[in-house]
Design an enzyme around this catalytic site. Structure first.
Site, mmCIF file in Angstrom:
data_model
loop_
_atom_site.group_PDB
_atom_site.id
_atom_site.type_symbol
_atom_site.label_atom_id
_atom_site.label_comp_id
_atom_site.label_asym_id
_atom_site.label_seq_id
_atom_site.Cartn_x
_atom_site.Cartn_y
_atom_site.Cartn_z
ATOM 1 N N ILE A 22 -7.595 6.643 -2.951
ATOM 2 C CA ILE A 22 -6.783 5.797 -2.078
ATOM 3 C C ILE A 22 -5.446 5.479 -2.734
ATOM 4 O O ILE A 22 -5.353 5.387 -3.958
ATOM 5 C CB ILE A 22 -7.567 4.509 -1.704
ATOM 6 C CG1 ILE A 22 -6.945 3.797 -0.505
ATOM 7 C CG2 ILE A 22 -7.724 3.590 -2.909
ATOM 8 C CD1 ILE A 22 -7.862 2.724 0.098
ATOM 9 N N CYS A 23 -4.410 5.335 -1.912
ATOM 10 C CA CYS A 23 -3.104 4.853 -2.357
ATOM 11 C C CYS A 23 -2.594 3.910 -1.263
ATOM 12 O O CYS A 23 -3.384 3.311 -0.544
ATOM 13 C CB CYS A 23 -2.127 6.001 -2.648
ATOM 14 S SG CYS A 23 -1.643 6.960 -1.208
ATOM 15 N N ARG A 24 -1.311 3.767 -1.115
ATOM 16 C CA ARG A 24 -0.773 2.837 -0.110
ATOM 17 C C ARG A 24 -0.991 3.364 1.304
ATOM 18 O O ARG A 24 -1.492 2.666 2.167
ATOM 19 C CB ARG A 24 0.716 2.593 -0.357
ATOM 20 C CG ARG A 24 1.341 1.639 0.647
ATOM 21 C CD ARG A 24 2.796 1.346 0.272
ATOM 22 N NE ARG A 24 3.353 0.360 1.170
ATOM 23 C CZ ARG A 24 4.055 0.664 2.257
ATOM 24 N NH1 ARG A 24 4.271 1.918 2.576
ATOM 25 N NH2 ARG A 24 4.534 -0.297 3.016
ATOM 26 N N GLY A 28 -1.671 7.154 1.881
ATOM 27 C CA GLY A 28 -2.424 8.404 1.912
ATOM 28 C C GLY A 28 -1.741 9.611 1.315
ATOM 29 O O GLY A 28 -2.381 10.642 1.133
ATOM 30 N N MET A 88 -4.456 1.935 1.597
ATOM 31 C CA MET A 88 -4.649 0.488 1.520
ATOM 32 C C MET A 88 -4.061 -0.241 2.719
ATOM 33 O O MET A 88 -4.518 -1.335 3.061
ATOM 34 C CB MET A 88 -4.051 -0.060 0.220
ATOM 35 C CG MET A 88 -4.871 0.241 -1.030
ATOM 36 S SD MET A 88 -6.552 -0.443 -1.002
ATOM 37 C CE MET A 88 -6.235 -2.206 -0.934
#
Length: 109
Positions: A60-62, A64, A88
């Site tokens: 996961i990141c901010r 994708g 996120m």
């Protein structure tokens, strides 16, 4: 690129957060492992020791993009990894808990 929806994640799923330190400090999923994408190559050996032997890695990141890069790399290494669609931002919008570095309610940068 294999992806998974936030709604399909269960408690206990292995979550790898690849956002940078300031993003992590502001808010992250409780229990996630934090390895910033900028440090991923250098910390790969450390990271692989934390990976569950029989489980999938949910990256996961901010939003994708960065997590898709890491998930693709892991898949190329023969690791069962998927990108968390929407990152996120979707996690928080879905009402999933976000905590800051002190364990207090956090926010997504």
């Amino acid at each position: 690129m294999p992806t998974v929806e936030v709604a399909d994640l269960k408690d206990g799923d292995f979550l790898l957060d690849v956002r940078e330190d300031d993003e992590w400090q502001a808010g992250h999923a409780e229990g996630a492992l934090h390895v910033p994408i900028s440090e991923f190559a250098a910390r790969y050996g450390e990271f692989t020791q934390a990976v569950p032997q029989d489980g999938r890695i949910h990256v996961i990141c901010r939003s994708g993009g960065r997590s898709a890069q890491v998930a693709m790399y892991l898949v190329q290494q023969g690791i069962d990894a998927v990108n968390v669609d929407g990152g996120m931002q979707v996690w928080a919008a879905a009402g999933r808990p976000v905590v800051d570095a002190k364990g207090e309610p956090g926010s997504v940068l």
